[in-house]
Scaffold this active site. Structure first.
Site, PDB file in Angstrom:
ATOM      1  N   GLY A   1      11.636 -14.755  82.068  1.00 40.17           N
ATOM      2  CA  GLY A   1      11.472 -13.315  81.825  1.00 40.17           C
ATOM      3  C   GLY A   1      10.151 -12.807  82.348  1.00 40.17           C
ATOM      4  O   GLY A   1       9.447 -12.049  81.687  1.00 40.17           O
TER       5      GLY A   1
ATOM      6  N   ASN B   1      10.002 -17.024  77.337  1.00 40.99           N
ATOM      7  CA  ASN B   1       9.677 -15.631  76.996  1.00 40.99           C
ATOM      8  C   ASN B   1      10.867 -14.682  77.149  1.00 40.99           C
ATOM      9  O   ASN B   1      10.901 -13.634  76.497  1.00 40.99           O
ATOM     10  CB  ASN B   1       8.527 -15.174  77.910  1.00 40.99           C
ATOM     11  CG  ASN B   1       8.365 -13.673  77.910  1.00 40.99           C
ATOM     12  OD1 ASN B   1       7.818 -13.093  76.981  1.00 40.99           O
ATOM     13  ND2 ASN B   1       8.867 -13.014  78.955  1.00 40.99           N
TER      14      ASN B   1
ATOM     15  N   TYR C   1      18.686 -10.139  66.161  1.00 42.55           N
ATOM     16  CA  TYR C   1      17.399 -10.408  66.824  1.00 42.55           C
ATOM     17  C   TYR C   1      16.492 -11.226  65.892  1.00 42.55           C
ATOM     18  O   TYR C   1      15.903 -12.224  66.295  1.00 42.55           O
ATOM     19  CB  TYR C   1      16.741  -9.076  67.197  1.00 42.55           C
ATOM     20  CG  TYR C   1      15.423  -9.190  67.931  1.00 42.55           C
ATOM     21  CD1 TYR C   1      15.383  -9.437  69.295  1.00 42.55           C
ATOM     22  CD2 TYR C   1      14.207  -9.031  67.262  1.00 42.55           C
ATOM     23  CE1 TYR C   1      14.175  -9.527  69.973  1.00 42.55           C
ATOM     24  CE2 TYR C   1      12.998  -9.124  67.931  1.00 42.55           C
ATOM     25  CZ  TYR C   1      12.985  -9.367  69.289  1.00 42.55           C
ATOM     26  OH  TYR C   1      11.789  -9.455  69.950  1.00 42.55           O
ATOM     27  N   SER C   2      16.395 -10.787  64.628  1.00 47.44           N
ATOM     28  CA  SER C   2      15.542 -11.487  63.666  1.00 47.44           C
ATOM     29  C   SER C   2      16.018 -12.919  63.464  1.00 47.44           C
ATOM     30  O   SER C   2      15.212 -13.852  63.351  1.00 47.44           O
ATOM     31  CB  SER C   2      15.552 -10.748  62.317  1.00 47.44           C
ATOM     32  OG  SER C   2      15.155  -9.410  62.475  1.00 47.44           O
TER      33      SER C   2
END
Ligand code: NDP
Length: 237
Positions: free
Chosen positions: A7, A80, A145-146
């Site tokens: 990324g 990343n 996401y969490s």
């Protein structure tokens, strides 16, 4: 050192590419689709741009092999690459969930497995995962996401134990609210609210995260492993 960053075409990843290059390291970075941005960064820094989707096992494996070939080895891996999505939990589709886990967890798994084999053979290496403060505190409307970022915490600690005897360190940087494209769609009120919740009263800069990543990937951090370092202006205290 020979460094591979996923990324890397923009945001925190691009800041890492610039910082490692400024330090005199040889750098390769992966990106998914923004070839133009990747080529501009490669021309600016001298880093090698490699197009690959980290959530695809074959592409990730091939990308690591190519980076090793072109860099002449591999000392540092920075996981990343990431995506974000704001959505009510009950409205998440199977595809939303799998995509989130695919980029963050499958991606880190595929990349790290390929890199670790080489690092174990050379009995040295440094792996830095980019988590998120939401993996520590949890974020409403970002459950997937969490969850993925919390998974990176577990991966970091378990891998640090397994790879420590091979002299490989594994650490995780957890950014807070950083001013990158990932947060571009936040409205002004939300940005303001997030700044107010941050003890340092502002968003962070990608360069501030890159500084922590470079530190953990340096010899100065040679006895640090399995650690989670928040770069969040105090948000998650
Ligand atoms: P950006 O959206 O600015 O950049 C994301 C990068 O990841 C791009 O280079 C993108 O490539 C790449 N990418 C996305 N999906 C894939 C994939 N499947 N395979 C390969 N590369 C991929 O994000 P940030 O710089 O803001 O975030 C970087 C990391 O930091 C992420 O893991 C994020 O979750 C984490 N983070 C960010 C925070 C923030 O506030 N910004 C806070 C906490 C954590 P391309 O451009 O080609 O699509």
């Amino acid at each position: 050192m020979k460094v591979l960053i996923t990324g890397g075409s923009r945001g925190i990843g691009a800041a890492c590419v610039r910082r490692f290059c400024m330090r005199g390291d040889r750098v390769a970075f992966l990106y998914r689709c923004d070839t133009e941005a990747a080529e501009v960064l490669a021309a600016e820094t001298g880093a090698i741009a490699i197009r690959a989707d980290v959530s695809d096992a074959v592409q990730a494996e091939d990308a690591v092999a190519r980076a090793v070939r072109e860099l002449g080895g591999l000392d540092v891996l920075v996981n990343n690459a990431g995506i974000s999505q704001i959505k009510l939990f009950t409205e998440l589709t199977d595809g939303d969930w799998r995509h989130m886990m695919g980029v963050h967890l499958d991606g880190a798994f595929f990349m790290t497995r390929a890199a670790a084999k080489r690092m174990i053979a050379q009995q040295s290496g440094k792996i830095v995962n980019i988590g998120s403060m939401w993996g520590k505190t949890g974020a409403s409307c970002e459950v997937h996401y969490s969850t993925a970022k919390a998974g990176l915490r577990g991966m970091t600690m378990a891998l640090a134990k397994e790879l420590g005897p091979s002299h490989i360190t594994v650490n995780c940087v957890e950014p807070g609210v950083i001013d990158t494209a990932m947060n571009a769609e936040l409205d002004d009120a939300t940005r303001q609210e997030l700044c107010e919740q941050t003890p340092l009263c502002r968003m962070g800069r990608a360069e501030e995260v890159a500084a922590a990543v470079c530190f953990l990937a340096s010899e100065e951090a040679s006895f640090i492993t399995g650690q989670i370092l928040g770069v969040d202006g105090g948000f998650a205290i």
